[in-house]
Design a protein around this motif. Sequence first.
Motif, PDB file in Angstrom:
ATOM      1  N   ASP A 120      -4.538   7.436   1.919  1.00 18.99           N
ATOM      2  CA  ASP A 120      -5.814   6.728   2.010  1.00 18.99           C
ATOM      3  C   ASP A 120      -6.098   5.974   0.729  1.00 18.99           C
ATOM      4  O   ASP A 120      -5.859   6.483  -0.357  1.00 18.99           O
TER       5      ASP A 120
ATOM      6  N   LEU B 152      -3.272  -6.570   0.127  1.00 18.41           N
ATOM      7  CA  LEU B 152      -2.825  -5.177   0.164  1.00 18.41           C
ATOM      8  C   LEU B 152      -2.017  -5.004   1.446  1.00 18.41           C
ATOM      9  O   LEU B 152      -2.564  -4.790   2.527  1.00 18.41           O
TER      10      LEU B 152
ATOM     11  N   ARG C  43      -0.938   4.174   6.342  1.00 25.32           N
ATOM     12  CA  ARG C  43      -1.687   5.015   7.282  1.00 25.32           C
ATOM     13  C   ARG C  43      -0.778   6.069   7.907  1.00 25.32           C
ATOM     14  O   ARG C  43      -1.159   7.220   8.046  1.00 25.32           O
TER      15      ARG C  43
ATOM     16  N   MET D 226      -0.371  -1.881   5.226  1.00 22.16           N
ATOM     17  CA  MET D 226      -1.404  -0.870   5.431  1.00 22.16           C
ATOM     18  C   MET D 226      -1.001   0.084   6.544  1.00 22.16           C
ATOM     19  O   MET D 226      -1.345   1.268   6.517  1.00 22.16           O
ATOM     20  N   ASP D 227      -0.258  -0.425   7.530  1.00 26.57           N
ATOM     21  CA  ASP D 227       0.158   0.424   8.645  1.00 26.57           C
ATOM     22  C   ASP D 227       1.051   1.568   8.157  1.00 26.57           C
ATOM     23  O   ASP D 227       0.912   2.712   8.551  1.00 26.57           O
TER      24      ASP D 227
ATOM     25  N   THR E 256      -7.419   6.902  -4.492  1.00 26.63           N
ATOM     26  CA  THR E 256      -6.458   7.248  -3.439  1.00 26.63           C
ATOM     27  C   THR E 256      -6.323   8.761  -3.350  1.00 26.63           C
ATOM     28  O   THR E 256      -6.765   9.490  -4.229  1.00 26.63           O
TER      29      THR E 256
ATOM     30  N   PRO F 269      -6.767  -6.302   3.049  1.00 23.14           N
ATOM     31  CA  PRO F 269      -5.703  -5.499   3.661  1.00 23.14           C
ATOM     32  C   PRO F 269      -4.945  -6.332   4.682  1.00 23.14           C
ATOM     33  O   PRO F 269      -5.552  -7.034   5.491  1.00 23.14           O
TER      34      PRO F 269
ATOM     35  N   ALA G 268       0.837  -1.204   0.000  1.00 20.11           N
ATOM     36  CA  ALA G 268       0.000   0.000   0.000  1.00 20.11           C
ATOM     37  C   ALA G 268       0.871   1.252   0.000  1.00 20.11           C
ATOM     38  O   ALA G 268       0.474   2.282  -0.529  1.00 20.11           O
TER      39      ALA G 268
ATOM     40  N   ILE H  52     -10.512   1.024  -0.483  1.00 17.27           N
ATOM     41  CA  ILE H  52     -10.321  -0.384  -0.821  1.00 17.27           C
ATOM     42  C   ILE H  52     -11.553  -0.963  -1.522  1.00 17.27           C
ATOM     43  O   ILE H  52     -11.432  -1.662  -2.532  1.00 17.27           O
TER      44      ILE H  52
END
Lengths: 94, 618
Positions: B142, B130, B137, B133-134, B201, B158, B106, B145
């Motif tokens: 963003d 995906l 973030r 994700m952390d 996104t 995710p 991501a 999804i």
Amino acid sequence: MLTLDNLLPGHSGKIAKVQEVGQEDVVSRRLKELGFIPGAVVKILAVGPFGRDPIALRVGASRFALRRSEARRVTMESQDAPSNGLDEKESAAL
Amino acid sequence: MSSALPASSPSARRVALVGNPNSGKTSLFNQLTGSRQKVANYAGVTVERKEGRVTLPDGSHVRLLDLPGAYSLQATSPDEAITRDVCLGQHAKEARPELIICVVSASNLRLHLRFLLELMQIGCPIIVALNMMDEARRQNFDIDIAGLEAALGVRIIPTVSLRKSGVSALRNALAAPPETPPARDAAPIYAQVDALMSQYTNESVAGDNQLTDRIDRVVLHPVWGMALLFIVLLVMFQSVFTLAQPAMDFLENAFSRLGAAVVTPLPDGALHSLLQNGVIAGAGSVAVFLPQILVLFFWIIVLEESGYLPRAAFMLDRLMASAGLSGRSFIPLLSSFACAIPGIMAARTVQHPRDRIVTIMIAPLMTCSARLPIYALLIAAFIPRHIYFGFIGLQGLVLFGLYALAILSGIIAARVLTRGAAAEEHILMLELPPYRWPNPRAVLIGLLQRARIFLTRVGTVIVSLNVLLWALSCFPPPPVHATQPAISYSLAGKIGHWMLPVFAPIGFNWQICVSLIPGLAAREVAVSALATVYALNATEDTAATVLGPLLSAQWSLATALSLLAWYVYAPQCFSTLAVMRRETNSLKIVARTALSLFALAYIASLLTYHMTRFLGGA
């Protein structure tokens, strides 16, 4: 003609074209696959300690190290000097 | 090869894990399969094949194949060719997967999305993991999804490879029947990526990974970066010796005590000797390297996982280019000074296949620490303790010269091996991933894998060779009224005499010839072998003090220097050759390396011997 290997550390620029050298140029094809495409913004992060080679740069959200011979294939539209330490967002929005 | 066999019954579904390098694919593979993994090389190439078993919620299994990371199906390396061939069902040995899990980072979505779109064109069912994700973030990046899922027509799960939640969702998705993604429109992939990125996104407002940039300002700095690299390497190699030493001593003791415990009850004789000197000593001579290998690999895995290794390659690329290699070859070569075995194994971090082979081939030229006992013995016995300018000792100078000669030869060999057609344009194009904390679980699994590979494959070869060497030096047994040490009556002794015509021109006597044989098992043994041949009942420590004067009385200076020159190049110990065979999957490369080293050693010794004699050192 301004090519990627002429860009100074800290400076960024927009890619005009990736040139092909010879018939089937694996290097330029791979450069395109890695995101070196017309319109993409490249920023030079650092140059190698010996002979200023290779070049560390950022294109999109990815960072790559390229040798100067590879970077020479990428033609730039222009070169933008770093405005300040926080120029990332501006150049991404270009 | 047994480890190439599937991890579970052949009827289990075949799922392939595909993704860009640095997408967190390996961590995800580790999370999904745990330690139920099998690692082997693909036949004929040095690319690693990793397969593991995933248990689904209903208790059934799927076979998960971890394919090498690729940027595109237009392969530019053997790694990528494997991924392409397997995905397209063109691989000779590998059946086409029934489902592909495409790992997409991501935090680097634009690049990875391109590959996903390319994969979606081949008509194989796909699930998207995906990942990271952390990280996305943290960068306030963003991703819609659900929207992306609908637009692509594939399941997107995710995941954060460090955490369980995404992994169990992925397991659940594996249990569902696979769905083939709908055909995409014919627009160029980059136009599609652009459209998807702008629609789903907030890429344009997303902050970049500023932490990585800040760290890179130091790490890639021509002065601070080099200083840091120097410190990292210093700490790394210091710890290989200091941290591993107690464990090595412990293992050595354990093996000799095991030897004693096993054989004491047995009567003196062939079986006694076979177990003690052949099997246990043989296994021990390999196992003692394990701590060094694990410490070294701990560093390599941590540096790789954290993202530092590609930066080190960046800093050193130009320097290594002068030898025709790239920055990536530096660490394997440096670690070969400790021992060529971990060095050759570390060459896995060299992605370019030709560079990797050349790195492996010149690794034995980097003077491994096992040669030090021989250097020490011969230098102490033959080189006078002259001191020049009050601080430069001749003995130290000779030792330095031996190392310098080896390094110089390595550079020349690399140049020769990378010349001509092989010197075609060299692609560096190294991705510098964002810095990350290494995942402890991934480090542990990586270490376990290295340990397993090392102990099983190499261990079996070494033990059998050691048994062979043992047999050669014990049979036939000496006659009843033997006046000479047992070894001179043995086959090894006879072989020593047979070898003489070959080695006499370079100044070796038959005793040296005999010591060359066990020296093939492990360099350190050469000293104790010389002691054995000269019938000294001494341990290795005392051998050097007792043997030294004896040798200086019996050998000419020319012979001693010739033997020193020999060990600069000497064809490698069997452990090294066995690892080389494993890592390259090619007997031809092993034979070529061994023969060239032999030729180099012979020529160097020949020159040394005759020049010394010519200059009056007879």
